[in-house]
Design a protein around this motif. Structure first.
Motif, mmCIF file in Angstrom:
data_model
loop_
_atom_site.group_PDB
_atom_site.id
_atom_site.type_symbol
_atom_site.label_atom_id
_atom_site.label_comp_id
_atom_site.label_asym_id
_atom_site.label_seq_id
_atom_site.Cartn_x
_atom_site.Cartn_y
_atom_site.Cartn_z
ATOM 1 N N ASP A 238 0.860 -1.168 0.000
ATOM 2 C CA ASP A 238 0.000 0.000 0.000
ATOM 3 C C ASP A 238 0.902 1.225 0.000
ATOM 4 O O ASP A 238 1.729 1.387 0.902
ATOM 5 C CB ASP A 238 -0.880 -0.024 1.249
ATOM 6 C CG ASP A 238 -2.010 0.968 1.177
ATOM 7 O OD1 ASP A 238 -2.412 1.348 0.060
ATOM 8 O OD2 ASP A 238 -2.518 1.348 2.245
ATOM 9 N N ILE A 239 0.776 2.065 -0.981
ATOM 10 C CA ILE A 239 1.626 3.234 -1.182
ATOM 11 C C ILE A 239 3.086 2.769 -1.335
ATOM 12 O O ILE A 239 3.836 2.673 -0.369
ATOM 13 C CB ILE A 239 1.495 4.290 -0.064
ATOM 14 C CG1 ILE A 239 0.025 4.673 0.152
ATOM 15 C CG2 ILE A 239 2.337 5.512 -0.403
ATOM 16 C CD1 ILE A 239 -0.189 5.697 1.270
ATOM 17 N N HIS B 229 9.810 -1.098 -0.332
ATOM 18 C CA HIS B 229 9.211 -2.112 -1.205
ATOM 19 C C HIS B 229 10.135 -2.428 -2.378
ATOM 20 O O HIS B 229 10.334 -3.594 -2.735
ATOM 21 C CB HIS B 229 7.865 -1.623 -1.760
ATOM 22 C CG HIS B 229 6.779 -1.525 -0.756
ATOM 23 N ND1 HIS B 229 5.960 -0.421 -0.673
ATOM 24 C CD2 HIS B 229 6.357 -2.380 0.214
ATOM 25 C CE1 HIS B 229 5.069 -0.605 0.292
ATOM 26 N NE2 HIS B 229 5.300 -1.783 0.863
ATOM 27 N N VAL B 230 10.676 -1.375 -2.982
ATOM 28 C CA VAL B 230 11.560 -1.572 -4.138
ATOM 29 C C VAL B 230 12.784 -2.384 -3.734
ATOM 30 O O VAL B 230 13.204 -3.304 -4.453
ATOM 31 C CB VAL B 230 11.950 -0.216 -4.765
ATOM 32 C CG1 VAL B 230 12.982 -0.404 -5.870
ATOM 33 C CG2 VAL B 230 10.707 0.497 -5.299
ATOM 34 N N LEU C 238 10.726 -13.500 2.180
ATOM 35 C CA LEU C 238 10.010 -12.632 3.109
ATOM 36 C C LEU C 238 10.767 -11.325 3.249
ATOM 37 O O LEU C 238 11.998 -11.302 3.166
ATOM 38 C CB LEU C 238 9.904 -13.306 4.485
ATOM 39 C CG LEU C 238 9.220 -14.671 4.521
ATOM 40 C CD1 LEU C 238 9.335 -15.278 5.914
ATOM 41 C CD2 LEU C 238 7.776 -14.563 4.085
ATOM 42 N N GLY C 239 10.050 -10.257 3.489
ATOM 43 C CA GLY C 239 10.690 -8.988 3.786
ATOM 44 C C GLY C 239 11.443 -9.096 5.100
ATOM 45 O O GLY C 239 11.053 -9.872 5.973
ATOM 46 N N SER D 23 8.092 3.330 5.035
ATOM 47 C CA SER D 23 6.987 2.609 5.647
ATOM 48 C C SER D 23 5.704 3.328 5.267
ATOM 49 O O SER D 23 5.634 4.559 5.344
ATOM 50 C CB SER D 23 7.171 2.581 7.167
ATOM 51 O OG SER D 23 5.965 2.728 7.848
ATOM 52 N N THR D 24 4.710 2.569 4.843
ATOM 53 C CA THR D 24 3.434 3.177 4.485
ATOM 54 C C THR D 24 2.861 3.939 5.676
ATOM 55 O O THR D 24 2.359 5.055 5.520
ATOM 56 C CB THR D 24 2.444 2.101 3.994
ATOM 57 O OG1 THR D 24 2.993 1.496 2.812
ATOM 58 C CG2 THR D 24 1.087 2.697 3.677
ATOM 59 N N GLY D 25 2.948 3.360 6.867
ATOM 60 C CA GLY D 25 2.429 4.030 8.055
ATOM 61 C C GLY D 25 3.086 5.366 8.294
ATOM 62 O O GLY D 25 2.421 6.360 8.624
ATOM 63 N N HIS D 26 4.411 5.426 8.120
ATOM 64 C CA HIS D 26 5.115 6.695 8.307
ATOM 65 C C HIS D 26 4.729 7.710 7.234
ATOM 66 O O HIS D 26 4.627 8.912 7.521
ATOM 67 C CB HIS D 26 6.627 6.489 8.316
ATOM 68 C CG HIS D 26 7.113 5.726 9.499
ATOM 69 N ND1 HIS D 26 8.112 4.788 9.411
ATOM 70 C CD2 HIS D 26 6.722 5.728 10.799
ATOM 71 C CE1 HIS D 26 8.325 4.271 10.602
ATOM 72 N NE2 HIS D 26 7.491 4.822 11.472
#
Length: 141
Positions: free
Chosen positions: A11-12, A17-18, A89-90, A128-131
């Motif tokens: 998400d975002i 992620h990359v 896994l990440g 981080s999407t949350g950040h």
């Protein structure tokens, strides 16, 4: 040909992620990414973006050969279909590798489970999407 699976919510999209997907792609010849359906995300807030939008964004990355939506009821269905040699896994994903390996064996899926490396991000970079969401809320309030 070594088939690799990576999975996540995505998400975002952000540099973390990359990095994860680039690390995963380097572990084989063909990278399949399974994008979690929003309805199945239970360990963090539900995604902001739709399932299809997140899948299309991941599919657009050069390192990704195929992006799939997760199964609505059984996370192992797409893994069985892909039949990977490696699941990556990440580095900070909540999955327990031993538990996952055991569940894979019980389903007759023979592959190894690895973790992507951690990323050394610059201090000013949000990975981080949350950040990212927190920063948007802070600046738009």
């Amino acid at each position: 040909m070594t088939a690799v699976v990576a999975q996540g919510t995505f998400d975002i999209l952000h540099p973390g992620h990359v990095h994860y997907l680039s690390d995963a792609a380097a572990m084989g010849d063909r990278l399949h990414v399974i994008v979690a359906r929003g309805e199945n995300v239970t360990h963090k807030p539900k995604p902001i973006l739709s399932d299809g939008q997140r899948r299309r964004m991941v599919a657009a990355l050069d390192v990704v050969d195929e992006a799939h939506l997760g199964h609505p009821e059984d996370i192992f269905v797409p893994i069985e279909r892909i039949d990977p040699d490696v699941i990556v896994l990440g580095y900070d994903q909540h999955h327990d590798e031993e538990h996952l390996q055991s569940a894979l064996r019980s389903r007759g899926i023979d592959c190894r489970v690895d973790r992507a490396s951690a990323r050394d991000a610059p201090a000013e970079e949000l990975s981080s999407t949350g950040h990212i969401v927190d920063r948007i809320v802070e600046r738009r309030s």
